[in-house]
Design an enzyme around this catalytic site. Sequence first.
Site, short mmCIF file in Angstrom:
data_model
loop_
_atom_site.label_atom_id
_atom_site.label_comp_id
_atom_site.label_asym_id
_atom_site.label_seq_id
_atom_site.Cartn_x
_atom_site.Cartn_y
_atom_site.Cartn_z
N MET A 26 40.72 42.55 30.14
CA MET A 26 41.60 43.46 30.88
C MET A 26 42.67 44.03 29.95
O MET A 26 43.72 44.50 30.41
CB MET A 26 42.23 42.73 32.07
CG MET A 26 41.18 42.25 33.07
SD MET A 26 41.78 42.05 34.75
CE MET A 26 43.05 40.84 34.51
N HIS A 33 41.72 36.72 22.55
CA HIS A 33 40.67 37.73 22.69
C HIS A 33 39.99 37.97 21.34
O HIS A 33 38.78 38.16 21.27
CB HIS A 33 41.26 39.06 23.17
CG HIS A 33 41.83 39.01 24.55
ND1 HIS A 33 43.17 39.07 24.81
CD2 HIS A 33 41.22 38.93 25.75
CE1 HIS A 33 43.38 39.02 26.11
NE2 HIS A 33 42.22 38.94 26.71
N ASP A 146 40.08 30.17 31.06
CA ASP A 146 39.72 30.49 32.45
C ASP A 146 38.44 29.71 32.78
O ASP A 146 37.35 30.26 32.91
CB ASP A 146 39.52 32.00 32.60
CG ASP A 146 40.82 32.75 32.38
OD1 ASP A 146 41.76 32.54 33.15
OD2 ASP A 146 40.90 33.51 31.40
N SER A 182 47.65 36.77 28.34
CA SER A 182 48.37 38.04 28.49
C SER A 182 49.64 37.85 29.31
O SER A 182 50.61 38.57 29.13
CB SER A 182 47.47 39.06 29.19
OG SER A 182 46.33 39.27 28.39
N ARG A 183 49.63 36.88 30.21
CA ARG A 183 50.80 36.69 31.09
C ARG A 183 51.96 35.99 30.37
O ARG A 183 53.07 35.97 30.89
CB ARG A 183 50.39 35.92 32.35
CG ARG A 183 49.49 36.77 33.24
CD ARG A 183 49.36 36.24 34.66
NE ARG A 183 48.79 37.23 35.54
CZ ARG A 183 47.49 37.36 35.83
NH1 ARG A 183 46.62 36.52 35.31
NH2 ARG A 183 47.06 38.30 36.65
#
Length: 275
Positions: A26, A33, A146, A182-183
Amino acid sequence: MEIHSTIPALRQTLQGRGRIAFVPTMGNLHEGHIALMRAAREQGDTVVASIFVNRLQFGPSEDFDQYPRTFAADCDKLREAGVDVLFAPTESDLYPTPQSYFVDPPDLQHLLEGEFRPGHFRGVATVVLKLFNCVQPQAALFGKKDYQQLMLVRAMAEQLALPIAIVGVDTVRAADGLALSSRNGYLSVRERQQAPRLFQTLQTLRQALLQEGIGQLPRLEQEAAANLDRQGWKTDYIAVRQRANLLPPSDSSQKLVVLAAAQLGRTRLIDNIEV
Ligand code: PAF
């Protein structure tokens, strides 16, 4: 790196490109990543990444609008990582009509993350299958951070007989143990200092589990959550589960994973550790 936003252009460019290894994202890319991109290089002749912030997997009170969009910087990172093709569809490229066919995963979607983010995995499974159909890869790579998502995608690929190898890649951590996400960018300076506690709590629980055994669950889980909450977190869950199905363990021979989700200020972080 070629960049395509439409499905026909993507399909055309991928013809005759050998074995394709695919990393869906995303965007707002970080070293986690990039590790996926590097691992993808070993899985195929052509590495394809996608950037698409998928509305379907965000709940009504979640951060879809605020989700960081950093397209130019992401492209630089992907180029540097040697990605061959980037698929970056707009919402109308990927969902030209409102999506009304969905992949509805089994009960696993309602556990853990699913309990706190209803509908999340239905949105994930639907977009992942759609992206697979666009890219038609032979391998696809997902981060183990995840964990539940990786399990669901793997099970979906098996059950729907997708000719795609689903590869899990280890979580990349900052030097202090915080899983890259990312958060993490939402954290204030003070919260960033606190954030490694989530992983420390998982490590402590794993240690206690190895010493005391599963007979001491759920006390060990409750103590871990209470400990985190005392330090200002709001714990959604800390759970020891079987790696095979994410159900609570029933005997000590099973392979286990400890998973957690907790909120620090306004940021919700997840992490896990295999036992
Ligand atoms: O893990 C993510 O970034 C997303 O859930 C994914 C797999 C790209 C689907 O939107």
